[in-house]
Motif scaffolding. Structure first.
Motif, PDB file in Angstrom:
ATOM      1  N   TYR A  75      -6.621  -4.524   7.685  1.00  0.00           N
ATOM      2  CA  TYR A  75      -6.505  -4.837   6.263  1.00  0.00           C
ATOM      3  C   TYR A  75      -6.620  -3.554   5.453  1.00  0.00           C
ATOM      4  CZ  TYR A  75      -6.824  -9.856   7.058  1.00  0.00           C
ATOM      5  OH  TYR A  75      -6.564 -11.144   7.461  1.00  0.00           O
ATOM      6  N   ALA A  76      -5.772  -3.432   4.457  1.00  0.00           N
ATOM      7  CA  ALA A  76      -5.845  -2.301   3.540  1.00  0.00           C
ATOM      8  C   ALA A  76      -6.598  -2.733   2.295  1.00  0.00           C
ATOM      9  CB  ALA A  76      -4.446  -1.820   3.167  1.00  0.00           C
ATOM     10  N   VAL A  77      -7.483  -1.878   1.837  1.00  0.00           N
ATOM     11  CA  VAL A  77      -8.211  -2.091   0.590  1.00  0.00           C
ATOM     12  C   VAL A  77      -7.709  -1.047  -0.399  1.00  0.00           C
ATOM     13  CG1 VAL A  77     -10.461  -2.241  -0.512  1.00  0.00           C
ATOM     14  CG2 VAL A  77     -10.215  -2.857   1.902  1.00  0.00           C
ATOM     15  N   ALA A  78      -7.142  -1.505  -1.496  1.00  0.00           N
ATOM     16  CA  ALA A  78      -6.553  -0.580  -2.471  1.00  0.00           C
ATOM     17  C   ALA A  78      -7.025  -0.947  -3.863  1.00  0.00           C
ATOM     18  CB  ALA A  78      -5.031  -0.623  -2.396  1.00  0.00           C
ATOM     19  N   GLN A  79      -7.302   0.056  -4.670  1.00  0.00           N
ATOM     20  CA  GLN A  79      -7.729  -0.167  -6.048  1.00  0.00           C
ATOM     21  C   GLN A  79      -6.509  -0.345  -6.941  1.00  0.00           C
ATOM     22  OE1 GLN A  79     -11.117   2.125  -7.566  1.00  0.00           O
ATOM     23  NE2 GLN A  79     -11.214   3.137  -5.572  1.00  0.00           N
ATOM     24  N   VAL A  80      -5.947  -1.539  -6.881  1.00  0.00           N
ATOM     25  CA  VAL A  80      -4.815  -1.906  -7.736  1.00  0.00           C
ATOM     26  C   VAL A  80      -5.120  -3.253  -8.359  1.00  0.00           C
ATOM     27  CG1 VAL A  80      -3.105  -0.632  -6.388  1.00  0.00           C
ATOM     28  CG2 VAL A  80      -3.634  -2.995  -5.786  1.00  0.00           C
ATOM     29  N   THR A  81      -4.412  -3.614  -9.413  1.00  0.00           N
ATOM     30  CA  THR A  81      -4.700  -4.845 -10.127  1.00  0.00           C
ATOM     31  C   THR A  81      -3.709  -5.946  -9.825  1.00  0.00           C
ATOM     32  OG1 THR A  81      -3.457  -4.029 -12.023  1.00  0.00           O
ATOM     33  CG2 THR A  81      -5.819  -3.636 -12.009  1.00  0.00           C
ATOM     34  N   ALA A  82      -2.712  -5.697  -9.010  1.00  0.00           N
ATOM     35  CA  ALA A  82      -1.744  -6.730  -8.638  1.00  0.00           C
ATOM     36  C   ALA A  82      -1.872  -7.015  -7.157  1.00  0.00           C
ATOM     37  CB  ALA A  82      -0.322  -6.280  -8.955  1.00  0.00           C
ATOM     38  N   MET A  83      -1.641  -8.229  -6.763  1.00  0.00           N
ATOM     39  CA  MET A  83      -1.740  -8.631  -5.364  1.00  0.00           C
ATOM     40  C   MET A  83      -0.357  -8.533  -4.720  1.00  0.00           C
ATOM     41  SD  MET A  83      -3.710  -9.828  -2.945  1.00  0.00           S
ATOM     42  CE  MET A  83      -5.085 -10.689  -3.696  1.00  0.00           C
ATOM     43  N   PRO A  84      -0.106  -7.529  -3.888  1.00  0.00           N
ATOM     44  CA  PRO A  84       1.215  -7.406  -3.279  1.00  0.00           C
ATOM     45  C   PRO A  84       1.452  -8.493  -2.235  1.00  0.00           C
ATOM     46  CG  PRO A  84      -0.266  -5.767  -2.371  1.00  0.00           C
ATOM     47  CD  PRO A  84      -1.024  -6.468  -3.452  1.00  0.00           C
ATOM     48  N   MET A  85       2.604  -9.116  -2.293  1.00  0.00           N
ATOM     49  CA  MET A  85       2.960 -10.155  -1.338  1.00  0.00           C
ATOM     50  C   MET A  85       4.300  -9.828  -0.708  1.00  0.00           C
ATOM     51  SD  MET A  85       0.526 -12.389  -1.330  1.00  0.00           S
ATOM     52  CE  MET A  85      -0.914 -12.742  -2.351  1.00  0.00           C
ATOM     53  N   GLY A  86       4.408 -10.060   0.577  1.00  0.00           N
ATOM     54  CA  GLY A  86       5.668  -9.825   1.268  1.00  0.00           C
ATOM     55  C   GLY A  86       6.691 -10.882   0.905  1.00  0.00           C
ATOM     56  N   PRO A  87       7.972 -10.631   1.219  1.00  0.00           N
ATOM     57  CA  PRO A  87       9.019 -11.612   0.916  1.00  0.00           C
ATOM     58  C   PRO A  87       8.720 -12.952   1.577  1.00  0.00           C
ATOM     59  CG  PRO A  87       9.972  -9.517   1.576  1.00  0.00           C
ATOM     60  CD  PRO A  87       8.507  -9.425   1.850  1.00  0.00           C
ATOM     61  N   GLY A  88       8.649 -13.996   0.767  1.00  0.00           N
ATOM     62  CA  GLY A  88       8.415 -15.333   1.293  1.00  0.00           C
ATOM     63  C   GLY A  88       6.979 -15.619   1.702  1.00  0.00           C
TER      64      GLY A  88
END
Length: 532
Positions: free
Chosen positions: A488-501
């Motif tokens: 699992y990657a932990v990143a300080q971003v405010t959007a939740m990246p989701m893969g296609p589908g």
């Protein structure tokens, strides 16, 4: 149990003035209802009832304006107390008085169910009936008063036994315990006495209703079971709760701790951990720590030795306490490398080798877990200070400091081109946010229901504290979090990246500061398939 210096201590979130107004309204309403139920009433009672009704109207107005009382309930209460003096002497008054008594039962039974609801109904109705009996001239007072007094005492005994305080020292050491004794003994002391007995019963009714405003006392401390208590509404954790060095933990804030006549010790942050911590020496046996010189928290360390005072160990203990268990703390997570963590690290090493990593830089410590974990990595990958990846296997404090340094180095130049990796036990919010991004092998998805449930529960229990792997494992209590390992990657971003589908993470909409997040203002998402 909180032991404040002076004043009446109320349950958390309950104003003293709210308690005073509600008890005064209960007293006035009980007297009015009792006079309405009396068979006959002496002269002057009608005038007194009008005066009492005016007082009740004023108290109801205060409740509505100042304390945001329920409007319909307040209006119904006001109408009933006004009708009793108007109808006094007429048959209809008894129906109105009975309705007022029922309303008092409802108002004092909030949150009760089962046997406690029955006991409350009996106590309130019995007290009102006593007032009615005392106001009825020529009634067979002694005979009926004896029956009512015994019934009230039995209802009080039910509440005393159900409180869990009846058979330990809290019955005489705490305000709640003494209040419970009062509601049992006062009706018995009033048997057969008309005027003084009525005053005693009215006082017992006020004590009965006031019990809801008294905070529940601290559970009796058990040697070796970490203490989770409240000091003026602030959660406090004492771990390992054995003689010698102990950690006193708060969710946040500037707090001071004192043991006996010793000096005050300030609670300060600990690297890699949430909240503040004070390291104090506790003597063997029973005692009390003072928090901010205002509140006391009892302890009973016993005489046997225990594990070391360690922040990760305390977090593990908190997880177990949040689940409702009170287990003796016999060891700490760093005392051994668990089978699950060893498997996760083995799969991490395989993942790194498949990525082309030829050497790693290790951050380790001298704990049994750290030594075994480092040996496991060294057996499969060369170790050097200029490794392609940084792998942190130490405890929380050393891991936080190492990652903070690595974050600065990585910002200047890619010292570790394949990135920063931490052991599964290092997924704490301070560690995860000490760098822009890092990776960790996990056997559970922090976005799923079970980890989110733990995160919410421990946050509610301890002032919004963030979850930890050690706490989660203790909270599970032997249940499995999962047997498949992913990176699992932990990143300080405010959007939740989701893969296609890809389906949206359960319970994790695309916004920050949500209850149940493992790392606030950051995302924790899988970046590898299931590792074999």
């Amino acid at each position: 149990m909180d032991h404040p210096h002076g004043g009446f201590d109320t349950a958390e979130g309950v104003s003293v003035w709210v308690v005073v107004v509600r008890l005064a309204l209960l007293l006035v309403s009980a007297l009015i209802a009792g006079s309405g139920l009396a068979v006959t009433v002496p002269k002057g009672v009608r005038a007194a009832n009008f005066a009492l009704a005016a007082v009740a109207a004023g108290l109801i107005t205060v409740s509505l304006v100042a304390f945001d009382a329920h409007v319909l309930g307040a209006v119904a209460h006001g109408v009933l107390v006004a009708l009793v003096p108007v109808l006094l002497g007429k048959p209809a008054v008894r129906w109105v008085a009975a309705a007022l008594t029922l309303l008092l039962v409802i108002e004092t039974s909030v949150g009760d169910s089962g046997l406690l609801l029955v006991a409350n109904t009996v106590y309130v109705a019995g007290a009102v009936a006593w007032v009615a009996l005392a106001l009825t001239p020529g009634a067979r007072f002694r005979q009926h008063a004896l029956s009512l007094g015994v019934v009230l005492a039995l209802a009080g005994l039910v509440r005393l036994v159900s409180s869990g305080l009846a058979f330990d020292r809290r019955i005489y050491e705490t305000v709640l315990g003494l209040g419970l004794v009062v509601v049992v003994l006062l009706p018995l002391a009033a048997l057969g006495i008309r005027r003084c007995g009525t005053l005693a019963v009215v006082a017992s009714l006020l004590a009965w209703s006031g019990l809801a405003a008294i905070p529940s006392p601290q559970e009796l401390p058990i040697p070796g079971v970490p203490v989770l208590a409240s000091a003026g509404g602030v959660p406090v954790l004492i771990s390992p709760h054995r003689p010698g060095p102990n950690l006193v933990h708060f969710p946040s804030g500037n707090h001071r701790v004192k043991v006996g006549d010793g000096p005050e010790i300030a609670a300060v942050p600990s690297a890699g951990a949430d909240g503040t911590w004070a390291l104090v020496d506790l003597p063997a046996g029973r005692g009390e720590i003072r928090v901010n010189d205002d509140f006391g928290v009892s302890f009973d360390t016993g005489t046997a030795p225990g594990p070391a005072a360690d922040v990760e160990c305390a977090s593990a203990a908190l997880g177990g306490l949040a689940s409702g268990r009170r287990d003796v703390l016999t060891s700490c997570p760093a005392d051994e490398l668990s089978t699950e963590d060893a498997d996760s690290l083995t799969k991490l090493v395989t993942f790194l080798k498949n990525k082309g990593v030829t050497s790693v830089k290790l951050v380790e410590d001298g704990t049994p877990r750290g030594v075994r974990a480092a040996a496991l990595v060294r057996s499969s990958l060369p170790v050097s200070d200029s490794g392609d990846a940084l792998v942190v296997l130490s405890g929380w404090s050393d891991g936080y400091r190492a990652l903070s340094r690595a974050g600065v180095e990585q910002a200047e130049s890619p010292v570790h081109p394949h990135g920063l990796y931490v052991a599964p036990w290092l997924l704490t919010a301070p560690i995860a946010t000490s760098v822009t991004t890092l990776a960790v092998p996990l056997r559970f998805d922090p976005r799923e229901q079970l980890p989110i449930g733990y995160a919410i529960e421990v946050g509610n229990e301890f002032g919004g504290t963030n979850p930890t792997p050690a706490g989660f494992r203790s909270w599970l209590g032997g249940r499995s979090a999962g047997d498949q390992v992913q990176i699992y990657a932990v990143a300080q971003v405010t959007a939740m990246p989701m893969g296609p589908g890809e389906a949206h993470g359960p319970g994790m909409p695309m916004q920050e500061e949500l209850a149940g997040q493992w790392v606030p203002k950051a995302t924790v998402v899988p970046v590898s398939p299931v590792l074999s």
